[in-house]
Design a protein around this motif. Structure first.
Motif, PDB file in Angstrom:
ATOM      1  N   ALA A 118       0.864  -1.185   0.000  1.00 54.79           N
ATOM      2  CA  ALA A 118       0.000   0.000   0.000  1.00 54.79           C
ATOM      3  C   ALA A 118       0.899   1.235   0.000  1.00 54.79           C
ATOM      4  O   ALA A 118       1.997   1.193   0.564  1.00 54.79           O
ATOM      5  CB  ALA A 118      -0.877  -0.008   1.249  1.00 54.79           C
ATOM      6  N   PRO A 119       0.468   2.350  -0.633  1.00 57.12           N
ATOM      7  CA  PRO A 119       1.327   3.528  -0.734  1.00 57.12           C
ATOM      8  C   PRO A 119       1.875   3.987   0.617  1.00 57.12           C
ATOM      9  O   PRO A 119       3.040   4.373   0.721  1.00 57.12           O
ATOM     10  CB  PRO A 119       0.431   4.599  -1.338  1.00 57.12           C
ATOM     11  CG  PRO A 119      -0.725   3.896  -1.919  1.00 57.12           C
ATOM     12  CD  PRO A 119      -0.825   2.553  -1.295  1.00 57.12           C
ATOM     13  N   ALA A 120       1.052   3.908   1.656  1.00 63.30           N
ATOM     14  CA  ALA A 120       1.491   4.402   2.971  1.00 63.30           C
ATOM     15  C   ALA A 120       2.644   3.567   3.526  1.00 63.30           C
ATOM     16  O   ALA A 120       3.379   4.026   4.409  1.00 63.30           O
ATOM     17  CB  ALA A 120       0.321   4.388   3.944  1.00 63.30           C
ATOM     18  N   ASP A 121       2.819   2.349   3.004  1.00 61.02           N
ATOM     19  CA  ASP A 121       3.914   1.496   3.493  1.00 61.02           C
ATOM     20  C   ASP A 121       5.264   2.172   3.280  1.00 61.02           C
ATOM     21  O   ASP A 121       6.197   1.985   4.059  1.00 61.02           O
ATOM     22  CB  ASP A 121       3.926   0.148   2.763  1.00 61.02           C
ATOM     23  CG  ASP A 121       2.658  -0.666   3.009  1.00 61.02           C
ATOM     24  OD1 ASP A 121       1.912  -0.314   3.939  1.00 61.02           O
ATOM     25  OD2 ASP A 121       2.433  -1.637   2.270  1.00 61.02           O
ATOM     26  N   LEU A 122       5.369   2.955   2.190  1.00 56.32           N
ATOM     27  CA  LEU A 122       6.648   3.597   1.874  1.00 56.32           C
ATOM     28  C   LEU A 122       7.039   4.610   2.940  1.00 56.32           C
ATOM     29  O   LEU A 122       8.223   4.826   3.199  1.00 56.32           O
ATOM     30  CB  LEU A 122       6.547   4.320   0.527  1.00 56.32           C
ATOM     31  CG  LEU A 122       7.053   3.566  -0.696  1.00 56.32           C
ATOM     32  CD1 LEU A 122       6.946   4.445  -1.922  1.00 56.32           C
ATOM     33  CD2 LEU A 122       8.495   3.108  -0.492  1.00 56.32           C
ATOM     34  N   THR A 123       6.027   5.265   3.554  1.00 62.46           N
ATOM     35  CA  THR A 123       6.308   6.293   4.549  1.00 62.46           C
ATOM     36  C   THR A 123       7.084   5.709   5.723  1.00 62.46           C
ATOM     37  O   THR A 123       8.076   6.288   6.173  1.00 62.46           O
ATOM     38  CB  THR A 123       4.989   6.911   5.059  1.00 62.46           C
ATOM     39  OG1 THR A 123       4.191   7.177   3.912  1.00 62.46           O
ATOM     40  CG2 THR A 123       5.217   8.181   5.822  1.00 62.46           C
ATOM     41  N   SER A 124       6.666   4.552   6.208  1.00 64.70           N
ATOM     42  CA  SER A 124       7.410   3.996   7.339  1.00 64.70           C
ATOM     43  C   SER A 124       8.744   3.408   6.883  1.00 64.70           C
ATOM     44  O   SER A 124       9.725   3.458   7.620  1.00 64.70           O
ATOM     45  CB  SER A 124       6.601   2.963   8.115  1.00 64.70           C
ATOM     46  OG  SER A 124       5.563   2.466   7.384  1.00 64.70           O
ATOM     47  N   PHE A 125       8.786   2.897   5.645  1.00 63.15           N
ATOM     48  CA  PHE A 125      10.045   2.333   5.139  1.00 63.15           C
ATOM     49  C   PHE A 125      11.128   3.403   5.078  1.00 63.15           C
ATOM     50  O   PHE A 125      12.295   3.147   5.382  1.00 63.15           O
ATOM     51  CB  PHE A 125       9.788   1.746   3.741  1.00 63.15           C
ATOM     52  CG  PHE A 125      10.997   1.148   3.079  1.00 63.15           C
ATOM     53  CD1 PHE A 125      11.486  -0.090   3.476  1.00 63.15           C
ATOM     54  CD2 PHE A 125      11.631   1.803   2.034  1.00 63.15           C
ATOM     55  CE1 PHE A 125      12.595  -0.660   2.849  1.00 63.15           C
ATOM     56  CE2 PHE A 125      12.731   1.248   1.403  1.00 63.15           C
ATOM     57  CZ  PHE A 125      13.216   0.013   1.815  1.00 63.15           C
ATOM     58  N   THR A 126      10.744   4.629   4.671  1.00 64.86           N
ATOM     59  CA  THR A 126      11.747   5.680   4.488  1.00 64.86           C
ATOM     60  C   THR A 126      11.843   6.613   5.705  1.00 64.86           C
ATOM     61  O   THR A 126      12.527   7.628   5.632  1.00 64.86           O
ATOM     62  CB  THR A 126      11.436   6.530   3.238  1.00 64.86           C
ATOM     63  OG1 THR A 126      10.099   7.005   3.365  1.00 64.86           O
ATOM     64  CG2 THR A 126      11.563   5.729   1.958  1.00 64.86           C
ATOM     65  N   ASP A 127      11.172   6.269   6.803  1.00 60.79           N
ATOM     66  CA  ASP A 127      11.177   7.148   7.977  1.00 60.79           C
ATOM     67  C   ASP A 127      12.597   7.294   8.540  1.00 60.79           C
ATOM     68  O   ASP A 127      13.171   6.322   9.051  1.00 60.79           O
ATOM     69  CB  ASP A 127      10.247   6.533   9.040  1.00 60.79           C
ATOM     70  CG  ASP A 127      10.185   7.390  10.302  1.00 60.79           C
ATOM     71  OD1 ASP A 127      10.856   8.446  10.331  1.00 60.79           O
ATOM     72  OD2 ASP A 127       9.492   6.978  11.250  1.00 60.79           O
ATOM     73  N   PRO A 128      13.199   8.511   8.471  1.00 59.76           N
ATOM     74  CA  PRO A 128      14.594   8.655   8.913  1.00 59.76           C
ATOM     75  C   PRO A 128      14.778   8.397  10.399  1.00 59.76           C
ATOM     76  O   PRO A 128      15.868   8.038  10.838  1.00 59.76           O
ATOM     77  CB  PRO A 128      14.948  10.104   8.553  1.00 59.76           C
ATOM     78  CG  PRO A 128      13.659  10.790   8.334  1.00 59.76           C
ATOM     79  CD  PRO A 128      12.634   9.761   7.971  1.00 59.76           C
ATOM     80  N   ALA A 129      13.695   8.554  11.182  1.00 64.27           N
ATOM     81  CA  ALA A 129      13.817   8.349  12.629  1.00 64.27           C
ATOM     82  C   ALA A 129      14.218   6.913  12.953  1.00 64.27           C
ATOM     83  O   ALA A 129      14.726   6.632  14.038  1.00 64.27           O
ATOM     84  CB  ALA A 129      12.500   8.693  13.306  1.00 64.27           C
ATOM     85  N   ARG A 130      13.983   6.007  11.999  1.00 61.65           N
ATOM     86  CA  ARG A 130      14.314   4.596  12.255  1.00 61.65           C
ATOM     87  C   ARG A 130      15.799   4.300  12.060  1.00 61.65           C
ATOM     88  O   ARG A 130      16.272   3.205  12.363  1.00 61.65           O
ATOM     89  CB  ARG A 130      13.461   3.695  11.361  1.00 61.65           C
ATOM     90  CG  ARG A 130      11.975   3.766  11.741  1.00 61.65           C
ATOM     91  CD  ARG A 130      11.083   3.149  10.697  1.00 61.65           C
ATOM     92  NE  ARG A 130      11.294   1.724  10.520  1.00 61.65           N
ATOM     93  CZ  ARG A 130      10.704   0.759  11.230  1.00 61.65           C
ATOM     94  NH1 ARG A 130       9.871   1.093  12.185  1.00 61.65           N
ATOM     95  NH2 ARG A 130      10.940  -0.505  10.988  1.00 61.65           N
ATOM     96  N   LEU A 131      16.538   5.292  11.519  1.00 68.88           N
ATOM     97  CA  LEU A 131      17.991   5.113  11.337  1.00 68.88           C
ATOM     98  C   LEU A 131      18.694   5.241  12.687  1.00 68.88           C
ATOM     99  O   LEU A 131      18.363   6.122  13.485  1.00 68.88           O
ATOM    100  CB  LEU A 131      18.495   6.199  10.381  1.00 68.88           C
ATOM    101  CG  LEU A 131      19.832   5.951   9.689  1.00 68.88           C
ATOM    102  CD1 LEU A 131      19.676   4.851   8.643  1.00 68.88           C
ATOM    103  CD2 LEU A 131      20.325   7.226   9.023  1.00 68.88           C
ATOM    104  N   ALA A 132      19.676   4.368  12.929  1.00 67.26           N
ATOM    105  CA  ALA A 132      20.421   4.418  14.198  1.00 67.26           C
ATOM    106  C   ALA A 132      21.891   4.105  13.932  1.00 67.26           C
ATOM    107  O   ALA A 132      22.229   3.516  12.900  1.00 67.26           O
ATOM    108  CB  ALA A 132      19.840   3.396  15.173  1.00 67.26           C
ATOM    109  N   ILE A 133      22.737   4.525  14.872  1.00 66.01           N
ATOM    110  CA  ILE A 133      24.153   4.180  14.758  1.00 66.01           C
ATOM    111  C   ILE A 133      24.305   2.689  15.050  1.00 66.01           C
ATOM    112  O   ILE A 133      23.811   2.191  16.072  1.00 66.01           O
ATOM    113  CB  ILE A 133      25.003   5.024  15.729  1.00 66.01           C
ATOM    114  CG1 ILE A 133      24.980   6.493  15.273  1.00 66.01           C
ATOM    115  CG2 ILE A 133      26.449   4.489  15.782  1.00 66.01           C
ATOM    116  CD1 ILE A 133      25.749   7.442  16.172  1.00 66.01           C
ATOM    117  N   ALA A 134      24.986   1.978  14.136  1.00 65.63           N
ATOM    118  CA  ALA A 134      25.151   0.530  14.312  1.00 65.63           C
ATOM    119  C   ALA A 134      26.538   0.192  14.841  1.00 65.63           C
ATOM    120  O   ALA A 134      26.694  -0.766  15.587  1.00 65.63           O
ATOM    121  CB  ALA A 134      24.905  -0.185  12.985  1.00 65.63           C
TER     122      ALA A 134
END
Ligand SMILES: Nc1nc2c(ncn2[C@@H]2O[C@H](COP(=O)(O)OP(=O)(O)OP(=O)(O)O)[C@@H](O)[C@H]2O)c(=O)[nH]1
Ligand SMILES: [Zn+2]
Length: 369
Positions: A159-175
């Motif tokens: 669904a189109p809205a799926d892309l919003t969570s996929f690209t959410d920058p807040a989900r990026l973290a230092i690994a």
């Protein structure tokens, strides 16, 4: 608009919708790269023309981008005014995969004169269609699909809205982070970033000690395998990366600190294979922008909120930015970073990249001599 998903008969080959949105997007990107179909919420099943291997799959319609459709003279300029708007093509004969690839791939334009006539039809699932074209770009494939094909196999829901969570920058973290002395400067740390769904691993090189007293000198470098690693003369990326590393390292000598973000957004976000397709078109005389348009792809598709998030995780929201591109400054500011100064970052040209640089200056607003 109807319910969340078009009614489908039981057992019609669509997988369950129970996964989380970002997981559905990740699985849909994966599906397209493998050549598997996706099933749009509120829309049809789409089979990617480039990667599909479903023998015998045929469809009455294809979905492509408006710029590609205009290139093929399948729509008029008015319909193509928004280059990445989706266009639904109805063919006189059913499209098989060979015919679909001829529509999708400019490398086949001369070898396969198109069979027509085609007509563009209105799309009542336009939002899903636009998201599907975006998904193809993220997967690095040609943005072209068979629509509701016969014999496509099990489809991945999306669904189109799926892309919003996929690209959410807040989900990026230092690994991970580690000391990394480099040729440009020994006082350097590498920081690697990961998001749970988007598998691209970005990195930052931090020269000197981060300090909130003084904004760092920062370069956002987008991956260019050909220029960064192989010494390609077609662009200015290799020398720009080298000069950025040296400038960031030099800041330490002047009592400051510097950061080079290495963003895994090859080809301004269209991916290596599509960039090489654009290079082939450039050899036929098209400039950087028109080559991308002929492929049905945007000429700028980078994700600058990701860069802003990386800077936030390193500990700064204020930077002096090395770039000749005012749009990059604007994009970073729109993502919440304060840019106190634009530091020009222009390197000498060579006979192979003069046209590339002229296009930057004349068509994309770069401040270049
Ligand atoms: N699609 C496409 N991408 C290209 C081409 N040449 C270089 N690139 C990509 O452009 C990106 C580098 O752009 P940058 O150096 O950040 O350029 P910029 O934002 O336009 O401007 P500056 O910050 O001033 O350098 C890399 O991801 C390259 O792979 C091309 O011909 N086509
Ligand atoms: Zn390059």
């Amino acid at each position: 608009m109807g319910p969340a998903q078009r009614p489908r008969a039981a057992g019609d080959g669509v997988r369950s919708l129970s996964a989380s949105p970002s997981r559905r997007a990740a699985q849909a990107v994966d599906a397209l790269r493998h050549g598997w179909p996706i099933a749009l919420a509120n829309g049809p099943v789409l089979l990617p023309a480039e990667t599909a291997f479903a023998p015998g799959a045929t469809a009455e319609r294809m979905l492509i981008g408006a710029a590609r459709a205009e290139t093929l003279k399948l729509v008029n300029q008015r319909e193509a005014a928004v280059p990445h708007a989706p266009v639904l093509l109805h063919g006189a004969e059913r499209f098989d995969l060979a015919a679909a690839r001829a529509v999708a791939d400019p490398a086949l334009d001369l070898a396969h004169p198109l069979k027509g006539p085609f007509r563009a039809e209105p799309i009542d699932w336009a939002e899903s269609a636009a998201a599907a074209l975006e998904l193809a770009r993220i997967a690095g494939i040609l943005p072209a699909f068979l629509v509701d094909p016969s014999g496509a196999g099990e489809a991945q829901p999306f669904a189109p809205a799926d892309l919003t969570s996929f690209t959410d920058p807040a989900r990026l973290a230092i690994a991970a982070r580690a000391r990394l002395p480099v040729a440009a400067g020994e006082d350097c740390e590498i920081v690697a970033f990961r998001a749970p769904d988007d598998l691209r691993e970005h990195v930052a090189l931090v020269f000197g000690m981060p300090s909130s007293d003084r904004p760092p000198l920062v370069r956002l470098h987008s991956e260019c395998l050909t220029g960064d690693v192989l010494g390609s003369l077609k662009c200015d990326c290799g020398p720009q990366l080298d000069a950025a590393l040296h400038a960031a390292a030099q800041e330490v000598q002047h009592g400051g600190w510097g950061v080079v973000l290495y963003l895994r957004q090859e080809g301004r976000g269209i991916g290596l294979v599509n960039k090489l397709r654009a290079y082939r078109l450039q050899d036929q005389g098209f400039d950087t922008i028109d080559a991308n348009r002929r492929l049905g792809l945007p000429d700028e598709a980078r994700d600058f909120p990701v860069a802003a998030r990386m800077l936030e995780l390193i500990g700064t929201g204020t930077v002096r930015l090395m770039t000749n591109n005012p749009e990059k400054v604007a994009a970073l500011e729109a993502a919440g970073v304060s840019v106190t100064e634009r530091v020009p970052h222009s390197l000498p040209d060579n006979p192979h990249n003069t046209r590339y640089l002229a296009t930057k200056r004349d068509r994309t607003g770069h401040l270049l001599p």
